[in-house]
Design a protein around this motif. Structure first.
Motif, PDB file in Angstrom:
ATOM      1  N   SER A 111     -61.611  -2.708 -27.515  1.00 50.84           N
ATOM      2  CA  SER A 111     -61.254  -1.317 -27.345  1.00 50.84           C
ATOM      3  C   SER A 111     -62.511  -0.511 -27.865  1.00 50.84           C
ATOM      4  O   SER A 111     -62.996  -0.764 -29.013  1.00 50.84           O
ATOM      5  CB  SER A 111     -60.009  -1.102 -28.164  1.00 50.84           C
ATOM      6  OG  SER A 111     -59.731   0.406 -27.985  1.00 50.84           O
ATOM      7  N   TRP A 134     -60.079  10.309 -16.356  1.00 53.31           N
ATOM      8  CA  TRP A 134     -58.557  10.069 -17.023  1.00 53.31           C
ATOM      9  C   TRP A 134     -58.331  11.689 -17.197  1.00 53.31           C
ATOM     10  O   TRP A 134     -58.992  12.734 -17.095  1.00 53.31           O
ATOM     11  CB  TRP A 134     -58.795   9.607 -18.462  1.00 53.31           C
ATOM     12  CG  TRP A 134     -59.955  10.193 -19.344  1.00 53.31           C
ATOM     13  CD1 TRP A 134     -59.473  11.458 -20.319  1.00 53.31           C
ATOM     14  CD2 TRP A 134     -61.037  10.257 -19.601  1.00 53.31           C
ATOM     15  NE1 TRP A 134     -60.800  11.688 -20.878  1.00 53.31           N
ATOM     16  CE2 TRP A 134     -61.770  10.852 -20.415  1.00 53.31           C
ATOM     17  CE3 TRP A 134     -61.884   9.151 -18.868  1.00 53.31           C
ATOM     18  CZ2 TRP A 134     -63.137  10.838 -20.719  1.00 53.31           C
ATOM     19  CZ3 TRP A 134     -63.419   9.164 -19.231  1.00 53.31           C
ATOM     20  CH2 TRP A 134     -63.874   9.945 -20.244  1.00 53.31           C
ATOM     21  N   ALA A 186     -56.796   0.932 -23.139  1.00 52.82           N
ATOM     22  CA  ALA A 186     -56.362  -0.309 -22.231  1.00 52.82           C
ATOM     23  C   ALA A 186     -57.666  -0.831 -21.346  1.00 52.82           C
ATOM     24  O   ALA A 186     -57.811  -1.697 -21.137  1.00 52.82           O
ATOM     25  CB  ALA A 186     -54.972   0.021 -21.595  1.00 52.82           C
ATOM     26  N   THR A 241     -58.715   0.818 -10.132  1.00 52.13           N
ATOM     27  CA  THR A 241     -57.677   0.252 -10.874  1.00 52.13           C
ATOM     28  C   THR A 241     -57.180   1.056 -12.050  1.00 52.13           C
ATOM     29  O   THR A 241     -57.728   1.845 -12.655  1.00 52.13           O
ATOM     30  CB  THR A 241     -58.337  -1.183 -11.693  1.00 52.13           C
ATOM     31  OG1 THR A 241     -58.756  -2.000 -10.945  1.00 52.13           O
ATOM     32  CG2 THR A 241     -57.273  -1.766 -12.534  1.00 52.13           C
ATOM     33  N   SER A 242     -55.874   1.372 -12.020  1.00 57.55           N
ATOM     34  CA  SER A 242     -55.173   2.136 -13.068  1.00 57.55           C
ATOM     35  C   SER A 242     -55.000   1.448 -14.106  1.00 57.55           C
ATOM     36  O   SER A 242     -54.627   0.266 -14.257  1.00 57.55           O
ATOM     37  CB  SER A 242     -53.909   2.868 -12.360  1.00 57.55           C
ATOM     38  OG  SER A 242     -53.986   3.518 -11.270  1.00 57.55           O
ATOM     39  N   TYR A 243     -54.810   2.168 -15.241  1.00 57.36           N
ATOM     40  CA  TYR A 243     -54.661   1.771 -16.664  1.00 57.36           C
ATOM     41  C   TYR A 243     -53.618   2.686 -17.583  1.00 57.36           C
ATOM     42  O   TYR A 243     -53.581   3.922 -17.110  1.00 57.36           O
ATOM     43  CB  TYR A 243     -55.904   1.652 -17.385  1.00 57.36           C
ATOM     44  CG  TYR A 243     -56.933   0.723 -17.232  1.00 57.36           C
ATOM     45  CD1 TYR A 243     -56.769  -0.673 -17.490  1.00 57.36           C
ATOM     46  CD2 TYR A 243     -57.685   0.732 -16.037  1.00 57.36           C
ATOM     47  CE1 TYR A 243     -57.356  -1.638 -16.964  1.00 57.36           C
ATOM     48  CE2 TYR A 243     -58.737  -0.135 -15.582  1.00 57.36           C
ATOM     49  CZ  TYR A 243     -58.550  -1.311 -16.116  1.00 57.36           C
ATOM     50  OH  TYR A 243     -59.284  -2.504 -15.500  1.00 57.36           O
ATOM     51  N   ALA A 244     -53.014   2.304 -18.540  1.00 55.68           N
ATOM     52  CA  ALA A 244     -52.146   3.025 -19.126  1.00 55.68           C
ATOM     53  C   ALA A 244     -52.667   3.988 -20.231  1.00 55.68           C
ATOM     54  O   ALA A 244     -52.319   4.871 -20.677  1.00 55.68           O
ATOM     55  CB  ALA A 244     -51.207   2.123 -19.903  1.00 55.68           C
ATOM     56  N   SER A 245     -54.065   3.652 -20.613  1.00 56.58           N
ATOM     57  CA  SER A 245     -54.625   4.304 -21.573  1.00 56.58           C
ATOM     58  C   SER A 245     -56.411   4.444 -21.531  1.00 56.58           C
ATOM     59  O   SER A 245     -56.658   3.101 -20.687  1.00 56.58           O
ATOM     60  CB  SER A 245     -54.118   4.154 -22.788  1.00 56.58           C
ATOM     61  OG  SER A 245     -54.564   3.014 -23.228  1.00 56.58           O
ATOM     62  N   GLY A 303     -51.692  11.369 -18.284  1.00 58.67           N
ATOM     63  CA  GLY A 303     -50.564  10.318 -17.402  1.00 58.67           C
ATOM     64  C   GLY A 303     -51.409   9.546 -16.469  1.00 58.67           C
ATOM     65  O   GLY A 303     -50.775   8.809 -15.721  1.00 58.67           O
ATOM     66  N   ARG A 304     -52.784   9.659 -16.214  1.00 57.80           N
ATOM     67  CA  ARG A 304     -53.648   8.948 -15.391  1.00 57.80           C
ATOM     68  C   ARG A 304     -55.045   8.313 -16.010  1.00 57.80           C
ATOM     69  O   ARG A 304     -55.761   9.309 -16.432  1.00 57.80           O
ATOM     70  CB  ARG A 304     -53.747   9.745 -14.087  1.00 57.80           C
ATOM     71  CG  ARG A 304     -54.411   9.090 -13.065  1.00 57.80           C
ATOM     72  CD  ARG A 304     -54.245   9.954 -11.683  1.00 57.80           C
ATOM     73  NE  ARG A 304     -55.371   9.522 -10.794  1.00 57.80           N
ATOM     74  CZ  ARG A 304     -55.209   8.408  -9.858  1.00 57.80           C
ATOM     75  NH1 ARG A 304     -54.195   7.625  -9.898  1.00 57.80           N
ATOM     76  NH2 ARG A 304     -56.210   8.158  -9.088  1.00 57.80           N
ATOM     77  N   ASP A 319     -59.836  -3.917 -21.417  1.00 61.42           N
ATOM     78  CA  ASP A 319     -59.883  -4.807 -20.233  1.00 61.42           C
ATOM     79  C   ASP A 319     -61.302  -4.912 -19.697  1.00 61.42           C
ATOM     80  O   ASP A 319     -61.916  -6.115 -19.327  1.00 61.42           O
ATOM     81  CB  ASP A 319     -59.134  -4.184 -18.978  1.00 61.42           C
ATOM     82  CG  ASP A 319     -58.994  -5.119 -17.993  1.00 61.42           C
ATOM     83  OD1 ASP A 319     -58.774  -6.530 -18.090  1.00 61.42           O
ATOM     84  OD2 ASP A 319     -59.009  -4.883 -16.863  1.00 61.42           O
TER      85      ASP A 319
END
Length: 169
Positions: free
Chosen positions: A106, A76, A97, A90-94, A79-80, A101
């Protein structure tokens, strides 16, 4: 979720990970995570060796088998957020998240950098709860901190327990 993570354990022989140094702290050790489920579901658990590098803003978390093969790598930066497995990237928003997943719940990865040093995270309020503290809805037990062991239990259902045994050189 546990089955998917178990599949990563079995099939991770060719995982290509980022090995560039990340500025900040480095923690290594063993991590055991247990999610107590409600109802008739069996509890989910994961045990892995880990290496956590960097800081809450920019970092990397490797989860490895007992033989040292990296089964998953989370990276991380602002923004990434990316998870790399043998199935790809696999990209995630945070980070929140990503952990939700992959693990079904969390985990406060940003707070771990401070918790593993035996102190509350500066990013949120806390209260003393000897032999540790409470923060972000978690009770962090430092009773065995001198033995490099930290236990954090989420206080809301379903209960999540994270046990960490740090390797100290």
């Amino acid at each position: 979720m546990a089955l998917a993570l178990s599949a990563w354990l079995v099939g991770c022989s060719s995982l290509q990970t980022d090995t560039h140094a990340v500025a900040g702290e480095t923690f290594t050790g063993r991590l055991a995570l247990r999610v107590d489920t409600t109802g008739e579901e069996q509890p989910r658990s994961v045990v892995a060796a880990f290496e956590l590098q960097g800081a809450p803003e920019t970092g990397r978390l490797n989860l490895s088998t007992p033989t040292g093969q990296v089964m998953a790598q989370a990276r991380w930066q602002p923004g990434r957020v990316v998870l790399v497995t043998t199935q790809g990237e696999t990209s995630y928003a945070s980070l929140d998240a990503l952990t939700r997943d992959v693990l079904g719940e969390s985990l406060p990865v940003a707070a771990l950098f401070d918790w593993l040093q035996g102190r509350p995270w500066r990013g949120a309020g806390h209260e003393a709860a000897p032999p540790g503290f409470r923060q972000l809805g978690w009770a962090v037990d430092l009773a065995r901190f001198a033995e490099d062991t930290i236990v954090a239990v989420r206080e809301t259902a379903p209960a999540v327990t994270v046990r960490v045994k740090l390797d100290r050189s």
